[in-house]
Design a protein around this motif. Sequence first.
Motif, short mmCIF file in Angstrom:
data_model
loop_
_atom_site.label_atom_id
_atom_site.label_comp_id
_atom_site.label_asym_id
_atom_site.label_seq_id
_atom_site.Cartn_x
_atom_site.Cartn_y
_atom_site.Cartn_z
N ARG A 434 0.85 -1.03 0.03
CA ARG A 434 -0.22 0.23 0.07
C ARG A 434 0.77 1.33 0.14
N LEU A 435 2.18 1.22 0.77
CA LEU A 435 2.82 2.24 0.69
C LEU A 435 3.46 2.66 -0.73
N LEU A 436 3.77 1.58 -1.29
CA LEU A 436 4.46 1.81 -2.72
C LEU A 436 3.40 1.70 -3.79
N VAL A 442 5.32 -0.13 -9.85
CA VAL A 442 4.43 -1.05 -9.44
C VAL A 442 3.27 -1.24 -10.00
N GLN A 443 2.50 -0.24 -10.51
CA GLN A 443 1.42 -0.06 -11.30
C GLN A 443 1.77 -0.71 -12.62
N SER A 512 3.75 -13.99 -6.70
CA SER A 512 3.96 -12.79 -7.49
C SER A 512 2.45 -12.27 -8.02
N VAL A 513 1.44 -13.25 -8.29
CA VAL A 513 0.22 -12.78 -8.57
C VAL A 513 -0.54 -12.05 -7.13
N HIS A 514 -0.28 -12.66 -6.05
CA HIS A 514 -0.85 -11.97 -4.84
C HIS A 514 -0.42 -10.51 -4.63
N ILE A 515 0.90 -10.46 -4.72
CA ILE A 515 1.52 -8.95 -4.59
C ILE A 515 0.88 -8.03 -5.71
N ALA A 516 0.77 -8.66 -6.94
CA ALA A 516 0.10 -7.70 -8.02
C ALA A 516 -1.16 -7.30 -7.57
N ALA A 522 -4.74 -1.58 -3.95
CA ALA A 522 -4.43 -0.46 -3.22
C ALA A 522 -4.65 0.75 -4.29
N GLN A 523 -4.03 0.38 -5.57
CA GLN A 523 -4.31 1.65 -6.57
C GLN A 523 -5.92 1.83 -6.84
#
Length: 525
Positions: A434-436, A442-443, A512-516, A522-523
Amino acid sequence: MTTTPEFRRTGPQPPEPVLSVRQVLALERVLAGEPEVVAGRDRLDRPVRWVHVAEAADVGVMLSGGEMVLTTGVLLAGDEARQTEYIRSLHRAEAAAVVLGLGRAFPAPPEVMRRAAERCGLPMVVLHRPFPFAELTEEVQSRLVRQKFAAISMSETVRTALTGLITAGAPLRRLLDEVARHSGCPVVVTNLAHRVLGTAGERSAVDDVLRDWDRIARQAGGTAGDGWIRAELGGRGERWGRLLLCGYRGDQATGRLLAERAAEALVLHRMLGGTSAHSWEEQSAQSLLTDLVSGVVPARQLLPRARAAGLPVNRRTFVPLVVRDGEPGQLGPVLRLLGLPGIVAELADGVAAVLLSLARDQDAEALTAHFAARLRTRQPAVVAAAAPRTAWEEVPDGLREARHVADAVAGSSAALELPDVVRLRDVHLRGLVRLLRDDPQVQSFAERELDGLLSEPEPELLNVLRTYLATGRNKSRTALLHHVSRPALYRRLEAIQTRLGVDLDDFEQAASVHIALLAHDAQQG
């Protein structure tokens, strides 16, 4: 609506215009007569309502109080008894002052009249140079008429402006700003316990008032003086607050009229809006907490506002909380039920802030957990907390930390097993992502990893993926939360893997999918 005409009829009438004896003596035409105060020097602030020329010894029968009486003493010369009775008659009639023109009748100030005036506390002034009384009468009367016209004009201007704001649905703060603009001094509204519900005026001047609020609050119920003008707020036989003009520099009678007009408008605002003094208290807390979270105003400058709002601030432990997905109206009742001192405010839809102020010897962790547990028995809210702070200057960072934690778990509470109180240590990877979230790389990563699902018109598969990953790839719990059978869930997971081109049984690919997905959520806010 019929309320507004009634509001107009029952308002206070413009005050009788007045000048003080001191102000009259300072007029240029009076100074030309070389005035000398020979008695009652400590009573020169008496109001002068009118100027009257009178020579008869029984002049009091012609007066109604507040007059400055002008005389040459021609009918009093040589008769000390008449001179004494003349002064006593003025005193009984509550005259403001007597002005004696020296000349043929009295070439010097008469000692008998001076002593009588001193005993009665009646200001006595002698004019050493010949002076046409008609000029003084004309000067004072014209000033009083202009003053009365100005008071009436101001009264109508304020009434029209405030009524227009009320009709337009303006909040309390906007009404107080208008009152402060006309008064030129800080305006404070309190409840009967002297807790500040609203303020307006130049920020530095308001802060000066609030910094000394403990002393001012103790005097608020007494007689106002030195420009401190009070008006009571209430209706139907019940008082519920007061309005204060703090350091009003204009004419006191006009200031009282302004305060009364403002009080009328505030009562009408409450009646028409269906609000209460309690809701004004909530608005005050909202303004304070919003300023603390934003950081636009330094915390030390907000300390007087917090103290005046009734929040204990000396030698306290502060616990910043943010509550999501709950009913903000339940927070205050829970605080009061548990006897916890603090303030509550809604920051946005579904997001509220709570600032607890606990004694240093109280267990902040235990009380915070008790508050959250009691609240969650009433509603399925997410309670996020920052670490307790012992310095007021650290409160804004604490509130922002609690907001970050609450936002990090937003929308995932159904899938996650959250504790009653969520802290920074509980959000792990979710909090970091969320911070990033605003980082372009990241987007881009999130778009690339989820492209096969983001192009789908229906978000069903994306929702299933979100739940599956949030539950630690627990197929049974995911099927239960989405109300589908295990075989139906397997078909959905196969479709997800096909569209994304990944193997969710592979830890690295699933991570990787979870982080994405966390970055995408968050975006999207």
